[in-house]
Design an enzyme around this catalytic site. Structure first.
Site, PDB file in Angstrom:
ATOM      1  N   LYS A  53       0.882  -1.176   0.000  1.00  0.00           N
ATOM      2  CA  LYS A  53       0.000   0.000   0.000  1.00  0.00           C
ATOM      3  C   LYS A  53       0.917   1.223   0.000  1.00  0.00           C
ATOM      4  CE  LYS A  53      -3.648   2.515   1.246  1.00  0.00           C
ATOM      5  NZ  LYS A  53      -4.549   2.771   0.154  1.00  0.00           N
ATOM      6  N   SER A  54       0.503   2.351  -0.573  1.00  0.00           N
ATOM      7  CA  SER A  54       1.349   3.540  -0.522  1.00  0.00           C
ATOM      8  C   SER A  54       1.507   4.006   0.922  1.00  0.00           C
ATOM      9  CB  SER A  54       0.746   4.680  -1.342  1.00  0.00           C
ATOM     10  OG  SER A  54       0.807   4.377  -2.710  1.00  0.00           O
ATOM     11  N   LEU A  81      -5.692   7.684   0.807  1.00  0.00           N
ATOM     12  CA  LEU A  81      -4.430   7.085   1.234  1.00  0.00           C
ATOM     13  C   LEU A  81      -4.343   6.766   2.727  1.00  0.00           C
ATOM     14  CD1 LEU A  81      -1.898   9.057  -1.006  1.00  0.00           C
ATOM     15  CD2 LEU A  81      -2.600   6.692  -1.242  1.00  0.00           C
ATOM     16  N   CYS A 136      -1.768  10.092  -6.916  1.00  0.00           N
ATOM     17  CA  CYS A 136      -3.071   9.923  -6.292  1.00  0.00           C
ATOM     18  C   CYS A 136      -3.855  11.229  -6.330  1.00  0.00           C
ATOM     19  CB  CYS A 136      -2.931   9.459  -4.853  1.00  0.00           C
ATOM     20  SG  CYS A 136      -4.526   9.130  -4.156  1.00  0.00           S
ATOM     21  N   GLY A 223     -10.602  -0.260 -12.747  1.00  0.00           N
ATOM     22  CA  GLY A 223     -11.361  -1.358 -13.351  1.00  0.00           C
ATOM     23  C   GLY A 223     -11.444  -1.246 -14.864  1.00  0.00           C
ATOM     24  N   GLY A 249      -4.244  -0.930 -15.035  1.00  0.00           N
ATOM     25  CA  GLY A 249      -5.552  -0.328 -15.268  1.00  0.00           C
ATOM     26  C   GLY A 249      -6.472  -1.302 -15.964  1.00  0.00           C
TER      27      GLY A 249
END
Ligand SMILES: Cc1cc2nc3c(=O)[nH]c(=O)nc-3n(C[C@H](O)[C@H](O)[C@H](O)COP(=O)(O)O)c2cc1C
Length: 311
Positions: A53-54, A81, A136, A223, A249
């Site tokens: 995870k970031s 985030l 982000c 998605g 993506g």
């Protein structure tokens, strides 16, 4: 992974600036891979390396709920985030390293100083590559802007490259009119690969309550609906930069994966599809790619990278 018969002769291994992947697929940052056990599960399911995870310099709660909504062709998320912070996650990275699992640490910050401090800690903990999340749409300040600004992109990339020996992947945003100058800026700053892309900014409205569904109003679309957009960016970057591209993506099937390789990706990342399906997707896509190569009398994944540009 136990591929049968002819498929065992197919080479799916790729190299991303020194990060060796046994298979060309990784998990996309932030989608389920939020702890060492979950990341290990993805590796065992057929990921070539796993991505955290970031992680930010401090822990963050993220935005209040609702933060995820299903929309046509994918998901909108405005997580903001949420993460436990770099320091907390270092032990998880050490744990994965001790298990022999190649780990890419995704991180973000709002100052160059914090980017540098985090990159040093992540390298010391045993990360084998870094993924710089510049893209982000949910974070304000310098980092939120820089994925659309070539000057900041180059500056931050260069500052981190000056302090780390690890391969540095720069993850870009699709929320730009032209990704090429930004990818070139990251390459000039010393990036070893570009990840394309993060989520596309969007929104959804509840017509009964007559208000936006997400608490943050805007979110990021991921998605299937994102695939043609990210694929286009991979194609354009392949024609303009020399460093490897990691496609991300809307990858749900091996067919989606093959499109990305033909457009020029050297590796791919899968996010929403893991969330909406199962970890077995890693194996299914690896096997589908191997079968496609075999059916086309090819022996190595590298033979199809960028192939669609030549026809
Ligand atoms: C719930 C959720 C959380 C995400 N968190 C992060 C994150 O922490 N860092 C990041 O770089 N991207 C994050 N992303 C973006 C994904 O890594 C990926 O770039 C994007 O979803 C497109 O891939 P996909 O269509 O396969 O999901 C997140 C996406 C989702 C859906």
């Amino acid at each position: 992974m136990n591929y049968q018969g002819e498929l065992t002769k197919i080479n799916l291994a790729v190299d991303l600036a020194g990060l060796k992947l046994r298979y060309p697929i990784m998990n996309a940052s932030g989608v389920l891979g939020i702890s060492a056990p979950l990341l290990k599960k993805m590796y065992n399911a057929g990921a070539g390396a796993v991505i955290t995870k970031s992680l930010g310099p401090e822990s963050r709660l993220g935005h209040p709920n609702p933060t995820v909504v299903e929309v046509e062709g994918g998901l909108l998320n405005s997580m903001g985030l949420p993460n436990p912070g770099v320091d907390y996650f270092l032990s998880e990275i050490k744990h994965l390293k001790n298990e022999g699992i190649p780990i890419v640490a995704s991180f973000f910050a709002s100052t160059i100083d914090d980017f540098i401090k985090s990159s040093i800690k992540l390298e010391e903990a045993g990360a084998q590559a870094l993924e710089l999340n510049l893209s982000c749409p949910n974070v304000g300040g310098e980092s939120g802007m820089c994925a659309s600004d070539p000057v900041s992109t180059e500056k931050i990339t260069k500052a981190i490259k000056n302090t780390t020996k690890l391969p540095l992947f720069v993850k870009l945003s699709p929320n730009v009119t032209d990704i090429v100058p930004i990818a070139i800026a990251a390459e000039s700053g010393g990036a070893d690969a570009i990840t394309a892309t993060n989520t596309l900014k969007g929104m959804s409205i509840d017509i009964d309550f007559k208000k936006p569904i997400l608490s943050n109003i805007m979110g990021g679309l991921s998605g299937s609906a994102l695939k043609p957009v990210s694929l286009r960016f991979v194609w354009e970057m392949y024609e303009n930069i020399k460093i490897p591209i990691i496609g991300c993506g809307g990858i749900f099937t091996w067919r989606d994966a093959i499109e990305y390789f033909l457009a020029g990706a050297r590796a791919i990342e899968i996010g929403t599809a893991i969330m909406l399906n199962d970890y077995k997707i890693f194996h299914e896509i690896n096997e589908g790619i191997a079968r496609y190569l075999s059916d086309n009398d090819l022996k190595d994944i590298k033979e199809i990278i960028g192939l669609a540009h030549k026809s």
